[in-house]
Design a protein around this motif. Structure first.
Motif, PDB file in Angstrom:
ATOM      1  N   THR A  24       0.826  -1.205   0.000  1.00 54.83           N
ATOM      2  CA  THR A  24       0.000   0.000   0.000  1.00 54.83           C
ATOM      3  C   THR A  24       0.862   1.257   0.000  1.00 54.83           C
ATOM      4  O   THR A  24       0.602   2.198  -0.764  1.00 54.83           O
ATOM      5  CB  THR A  24      -0.967  -0.005   1.205  1.00 54.83           C
ATOM      6  N   MET A  25       1.896   1.283   0.819  1.00 56.10           N
ATOM      7  CA  MET A  25       2.790   2.445   0.852  1.00 56.10           C
ATOM      8  C   MET A  25       3.463   2.639  -0.507  1.00 56.10           C
ATOM      9  O   MET A  25       3.573   3.777  -0.985  1.00 56.10           O
ATOM     10  CB  MET A  25       3.844   2.286   1.956  1.00 56.10           C
ATOM     11  N   CYS A  26       3.904   1.560  -1.129  1.00 57.36           N
ATOM     12  CA  CYS A  26       4.529   1.662  -2.454  1.00 57.36           C
ATOM     13  C   CYS A  26       3.539   2.191  -3.490  1.00 57.36           C
ATOM     14  O   CYS A  26       3.891   3.024  -4.334  1.00 57.36           O
ATOM     15  CB  CYS A  26       5.082   0.307  -2.894  1.00 57.36           C
ATOM     16  N   GLU A  27       2.312   1.721  -3.429  1.00 52.92           N
ATOM     17  CA  GLU A  27       1.288   2.172  -4.371  1.00 52.92           C
ATOM     18  C   GLU A  27       0.951   3.653  -4.150  1.00 52.92           C
ATOM     19  O   GLU A  27       0.779   4.411  -5.109  1.00 52.92           O
ATOM     20  CB  GLU A  27       0.037   1.301  -4.245  1.00 52.92           C
ATOM     21  N   ILE A  28       0.863   4.077  -2.894  1.00 48.65           N
ATOM     22  CA  ILE A  28       0.615   5.492  -2.603  1.00 48.65           C
ATOM     23  C   ILE A  28       1.781   6.332  -3.117  1.00 48.65           C
ATOM     24  O   ILE A  28       1.572   7.373  -3.746  1.00 48.65           O
ATOM     25  CB  ILE A  28       0.372   5.723  -1.097  1.00 48.65           C
ATOM     26  N   ASP A  29       3.007   5.866  -2.870  1.00 45.59           N
ATOM     27  CA  ASP A  29       4.183   6.573  -3.390  1.00 45.59           C
ATOM     28  C   ASP A  29       4.085   6.742  -4.905  1.00 45.59           C
ATOM     29  O   ASP A  29       4.334   7.818  -5.440  1.00 45.59           O
ATOM     30  CB  ASP A  29       5.475   5.812  -3.053  1.00 45.59           C
ATOM     31  N   ARG A  30       3.720   5.667  -5.593  1.00 42.08           N
ATOM     32  CA  ARG A  30       3.631   5.694  -7.050  1.00 42.08           C
ATOM     33  C   ARG A  30       2.565   6.685  -7.526  1.00 42.08           C
ATOM     34  O   ARG A  30       2.787   7.465  -8.452  1.00 42.08           O
ATOM     35  CB  ARG A  30       3.334   4.290  -7.590  1.00 42.08           C
ATOM     36  N   GLU A  31       1.414   6.684  -6.870  1.00 40.93           N
ATOM     37  CA  GLU A  31       0.315   7.582  -7.254  1.00 40.93           C
ATOM     38  C   GLU A  31       0.639   9.049  -6.983  1.00 40.93           C
ATOM     39  O   GLU A  31       0.247   9.928  -7.754  1.00 40.93           O
ATOM     40  CB  GLU A  31      -0.973   7.218  -6.503  1.00 40.93           C
ATOM     41  N   LEU A  32       1.334   9.311  -5.889  1.00 41.09           N
ATOM     42  CA  LEU A  32       1.571  10.695  -5.487  1.00 41.09           C
ATOM     43  C   LEU A  32       2.860  11.281  -6.047  1.00 41.09           C
ATOM     44  O   LEU A  32       3.049  12.502  -6.025  1.00 41.09           O
ATOM     45  CB  LEU A  32       1.566  10.809  -3.961  1.00 41.09           C
ATOM     46  N   PRO A  34       3.947  11.908  -9.078  1.00 41.47           N
ATOM     47  CA  PRO A  34       3.809  13.002 -10.056  1.00 41.47           C
ATOM     48  C   PRO A  34       3.460  14.355  -9.419  1.00 41.47           C
ATOM     49  O   PRO A  34       3.644  15.398 -10.031  1.00 41.47           O
ATOM     50  CB  PRO A  34       2.663  12.532 -10.969  1.00 41.47           C
ATOM     51  N   HIS A  35       2.979  14.326  -8.181  1.00 44.93           N
ATOM     52  CA  HIS A  35       2.617  15.550  -7.471  1.00 44.93           C
ATOM     53  C   HIS A  35       3.721  15.991  -6.512  1.00 44.93           C
ATOM     54  O   HIS A  35       3.524  16.929  -5.727  1.00 44.93           O
ATOM     55  CB  HIS A  35       1.305  15.340  -6.710  1.00 44.93           C
ATOM     56  N   GLY A  36       4.853  15.310  -6.563  1.00 49.34           N
ATOM     57  CA  GLY A  36       5.986  15.671  -5.720  1.00 49.34           C
ATOM     58  C   GLY A  36       5.891  15.210  -4.283  1.00 49.34           C
ATOM     59  O   GLY A  36       6.598  15.718  -3.417  1.00 49.34           O
ATOM     60  N   LEU A  37       5.022  14.253  -4.012  1.00 47.86           N
ATOM     61  CA  LEU A  37       4.832  13.746  -2.657  1.00 47.86           C
ATOM     62  C   LEU A  37       5.070  12.250  -2.588  1.00 47.86           C
ATOM     63  O   LEU A  37       4.882  11.537  -3.570  1.00 47.86           O
ATOM     64  CB  LEU A  37       3.401  14.009  -2.169  1.00 47.86           C
ATOM     65  N   ASP A  41       5.036  11.946   3.235  1.00 47.93           N
ATOM     66  CA  ASP A  41       4.743  13.377   3.069  1.00 47.93           C
ATOM     67  C   ASP A  41       3.237  13.607   3.195  1.00 47.93           C
ATOM     68  O   ASP A  41       2.783  14.508   3.900  1.00 47.93           O
ATOM     69  CB  ASP A  41       5.185  13.886   1.696  1.00 47.93           C
ATOM     70  N   PHE A  42       2.479  12.761   2.481  1.00 47.02           N
ATOM     71  CA  PHE A  42       1.030  12.904   2.498  1.00 47.02           C
ATOM     72  C   PHE A  42       0.494  12.698   3.910  1.00 47.02           C
ATOM     73  O   PHE A  42      -0.411  13.420   4.342  1.00 47.02           O
ATOM     74  CB  PHE A  42       0.340  11.935   1.534  1.00 47.02           C
ATOM     75  N   GLU A  43       1.027  11.717   4.647  1.00 48.91           N
ATOM     76  CA  GLU A  43       0.542  11.452   6.003  1.00 48.91           C
ATOM     77  C   GLU A  43       0.650  12.693   6.876  1.00 48.91           C
ATOM     78  O   GLU A  43      -0.267  13.014   7.625  1.00 48.91           O
ATOM     79  CB  GLU A  43       1.313  10.297   6.652  1.00 48.91           C
ATOM     80  N   ASP A 126      -4.027  23.238  -0.539  1.00 51.04           N
ATOM     81  CA  ASP A 126      -4.473  23.004  -1.915  1.00 51.04           C
ATOM     82  C   ASP A 126      -3.941  21.681  -2.451  1.00 51.04           C
ATOM     83  O   ASP A 126      -4.686  20.914  -3.071  1.00 51.04           O
ATOM     84  CB  ASP A 126      -4.033  24.145  -2.831  1.00 51.04           C
ATOM     85  N   LEU A 127      -2.669  21.405  -2.208  1.00 47.41           N
ATOM     86  CA  LEU A 127      -2.088  20.150  -2.686  1.00 47.41           C
ATOM     87  C   LEU A 127      -2.725  18.965  -1.978  1.00 47.41           C
ATOM     88  O   LEU A 127      -3.051  17.956  -2.617  1.00 47.41           O
ATOM     89  CB  LEU A 127      -0.572  20.145  -2.493  1.00 47.41           C
ATOM     90  N   HIS A 128      -2.937  19.069  -0.689  1.00 49.45           N
ATOM     91  CA  HIS A 128      -3.605  17.990   0.050  1.00 49.45           C
ATOM     92  C   HIS A 128      -4.988  17.718  -0.530  1.00 49.45           C
ATOM     93  O   HIS A 128      -5.366  16.567  -0.756  1.00 49.45           O
ATOM     94  CB  HIS A 128      -3.696  18.331   1.542  1.00 49.45           C
TER      95      HIS A 128
END
Length: 146
Positions: A24-32, A34-37, A41-43, A126-128
């Motif tokens: 899940t963490m790897c997939e979140i990393d992959r999705e985010l 392109p947004h520089g996160l 970072d997102f957490e 805004d990014l969140h």
């Protein structure tokens, strides 16, 4: 005898949890990405945006801007550390990076000079808001798969 049968099952369950977490963490990393996160970072942004561990909201509170005009979400670094799975030094570096990117700002706690507050900036909020649906979709997909 019973303990011998239970132990492998508990270990298997634990390994399954770790596996789902890692995927899940790897997939979140992959999705985010392109947004520089990244996921961590997102957490931090998500904790700040959630308001769960924010300061008080009265006019004398640290949750007001220096001009006392509008409340802002902020959290002591220690409260964030209690909720993320990072060492204190890794969290400090992450917050420093987010601050450098203009997503958060740090201030020293007036009551306790050792404490540090972190607050979302407008850019961070805004990014969140933009990437939250991506992260939530990954969670829904990955946790449904198990």
């Amino acid at each position: 005898m019973a303990a011998e049968k239970v132990a492998p099952r508990l270990e298997d369950q634990w390994r399954d949890i770790l596996s789902v977490h890692a995927r899940t963490m790897c997939e979140i990393d992959r999705e985010l990405h392109p947004h520089g996160l990244g996921a961590s970072d997102f957490e931090v942004l998500d904790i700040l945006a959630s308001g769960v561990t924010t300061a008080g909201t009265g006019p004398d509170s640290d949750s007001y801007t220096s001009k006392g005009s509008a409340p802002v979400e902020q959290c002591r670094v220690q409260n964030i550390a209690d909720r993320v799975h990072l060492s204190q030094s890794a969290l400090s570096r992450l917050i420093g990076r987010l601050e450098k990117e203009g997503l958060v700002e740090r201030t020293v706690c007036q009551e306790d000079r050792r404490g540090v507050w972190v607050a979302l900036t407008g850019k961070g909020r805004d990014l969140h808001t933009e990437v939250r649906p991506l992260q939530r979709a990954v969670l829904a997909r990955m946790l449904a798969e198990g």
